[in-house]
Design a protein around this motif. Structure first.
Motif, PDB file in Angstrom:
ATOM      1  N   VAL A 105      32.531  72.170   2.304  1.00  0.00           N
ATOM      2  CA  VAL A 105      31.635  73.308   2.476  1.00  0.00           C
ATOM      3  C   VAL A 105      31.357  73.484   3.969  1.00  0.00           C
ATOM      4  O   VAL A 105      31.099  72.522   4.688  1.00  0.00           O
ATOM      5  CB  VAL A 105      30.316  73.084   1.699  1.00  0.00           C
ATOM      6  N   PHE A 106      31.404  74.712   4.424  1.00  0.00           N
ATOM      7  CA  PHE A 106      31.116  75.049   5.818  1.00  0.00           C
ATOM      8  C   PHE A 106      29.654  74.757   6.129  1.00  0.00           C
ATOM      9  O   PHE A 106      28.760  75.092   5.356  1.00  0.00           O
ATOM     10  CB  PHE A 106      31.405  76.527   6.063  1.00  0.00           C
ATOM     11  N   ASP A 107      29.425  74.138   7.289  1.00  0.00           N
ATOM     12  CA  ASP A 107      28.070  73.866   7.757  1.00  0.00           C
ATOM     13  C   ASP A 107      27.986  74.340   9.203  1.00  0.00           C
ATOM     14  O   ASP A 107      28.613  73.739  10.083  1.00  0.00           O
ATOM     15  CB  ASP A 107      27.755  72.380   7.660  1.00  0.00           C
ATOM     16  N   PRO A 108      27.226  75.408   9.476  1.00  0.00           N
ATOM     17  CA  PRO A 108      27.119  75.914  10.852  1.00  0.00           C
ATOM     18  C   PRO A 108      26.658  74.850  11.847  1.00  0.00           C
ATOM     19  O   PRO A 108      26.997  74.912  13.020  1.00  0.00           O
ATOM     20  CB  PRO A 108      26.096  77.042  10.739  1.00  0.00           C
ATOM     21  N   ALA A 109      25.920  73.854  11.385  1.00  0.00           N
ATOM     22  CA  ALA A 109      25.447  72.785  12.268  1.00  0.00           C
ATOM     23  C   ALA A 109      26.606  71.960  12.840  1.00  0.00           C
ATOM     24  O   ALA A 109      26.437  71.280  13.850  1.00  0.00           O
ATOM     25  CB  ALA A 109      24.468  71.880  11.521  1.00  0.00           C
ATOM     26  N   ASP A 110      27.771  72.033  12.209  1.00  0.00           N
ATOM     27  CA  ASP A 110      28.951  71.331  12.729  1.00  0.00           C
ATOM     28  C   ASP A 110      29.481  71.988  14.007  1.00  0.00           C
ATOM     29  O   ASP A 110      30.341  71.432  14.681  1.00  0.00           O
ATOM     30  CB  ASP A 110      30.080  71.303  11.697  1.00  0.00           C
ATOM     31  N   TYR A 111      28.993  73.188  14.312  1.00  0.00           N
ATOM     32  CA  TYR A 111      29.462  73.959  15.467  1.00  0.00           C
ATOM     33  C   TYR A 111      28.277  74.381  16.334  1.00  0.00           C
ATOM     34  O   TYR A 111      27.980  75.573  16.466  1.00  0.00           O
ATOM     35  CB  TYR A 111      30.243  75.194  14.992  1.00  0.00           C
ATOM     36  N   PRO A 112      27.603  73.431  16.956  1.00  0.00           N
ATOM     37  CA  PRO A 112      26.371  73.757  17.689  1.00  0.00           C
ATOM     38  C   PRO A 112      26.581  74.615  18.926  1.00  0.00           C
ATOM     39  O   PRO A 112      25.644  75.271  19.376  1.00  0.00           O
ATOM     40  CB  PRO A 112      25.829  72.368  18.082  1.00  0.00           C
ATOM     41  N   ASP A 113      27.782  74.651  19.469  1.00  0.00           N
ATOM     42  CA  ASP A 113      28.028  75.411  20.692  1.00  0.00           C
ATOM     43  C   ASP A 113      28.528  76.826  20.449  1.00  0.00           C
ATOM     44  O   ASP A 113      28.869  77.529  21.390  1.00  0.00           O
ATOM     45  CB  ASP A 113      29.035  74.668  21.585  1.00  0.00           C
ATOM     46  N   THR A 114      28.603  77.234  19.185  1.00  0.00           N
ATOM     47  CA  THR A 114      29.088  78.579  18.886  1.00  0.00           C
ATOM     48  C   THR A 114      28.037  79.339  18.107  1.00  0.00           C
ATOM     49  O   THR A 114      27.257  78.779  17.346  1.00  0.00           O
ATOM     50  CB  THR A 114      30.374  78.553  18.047  1.00  0.00           C
ATOM     51  N   LYS A 115      28.019  80.631  18.315  1.00  0.00           N
ATOM     52  CA  LYS A 115      27.114  81.501  17.567  1.00  0.00           C
ATOM     53  C   LYS A 115      27.791  81.870  16.253  1.00  0.00           C
ATOM     54  O   LYS A 115      28.935  82.289  16.237  1.00  0.00           O
ATOM     55  CB  LYS A 115      26.817  82.761  18.370  1.00  0.00           C
TER      56      LYS A 115
END
Length: 103
Positions: free
Chosen positions: A90-100
């Protein structure tokens, strides 16, 4: 491994936003039947189906089969099309803290 509840889901390219909405309606029906659950939505499914697509250019949704756990990702770029495929997790936006997050 896909099961009898989800093996009929096609893993295909989505050539247009209309096809994306059609796929979303199908997945929404499977949620209502109790065979799928939404695990990530860049925009609520009900809003999309009701015609509330906003100015976003990209949409991404994930669904998990309640029987076998297979995760389906559905992505569309409103100008370039998209696809339905199986995702590892499952996608977790927290895995990509440097991207909007786009959605």
């Amino acid at each position: 491994m896909r099961c009898k509840d989800c093996e009929m889901i096609p893993l295909v390219d989505i050539p247009s936003p209309t096809d994306y909405l059609s796929a979303m309606q199908s997945f929404h029906g499977m949620i209502l039947q109790g065979t799928m659950e939404a695990v990530y939505e860049s925009m609520p499914i009900e809003l999309m189906i009701a015609g509330g697509i906003n100015t976003a250019q990209k949409f991404f949704h994930q669904f998990r089969c309640k029987n076998c756990g297979t995760i389906y990702g559905i992505f569309v770029n409103m100008t370039a099309g998209g696809q339905i495929k199986i995702n590892d997790r499952v996608f977790d936006p927290a895995d990509y803290p440097d991207t909007k997050e786009e959605g």
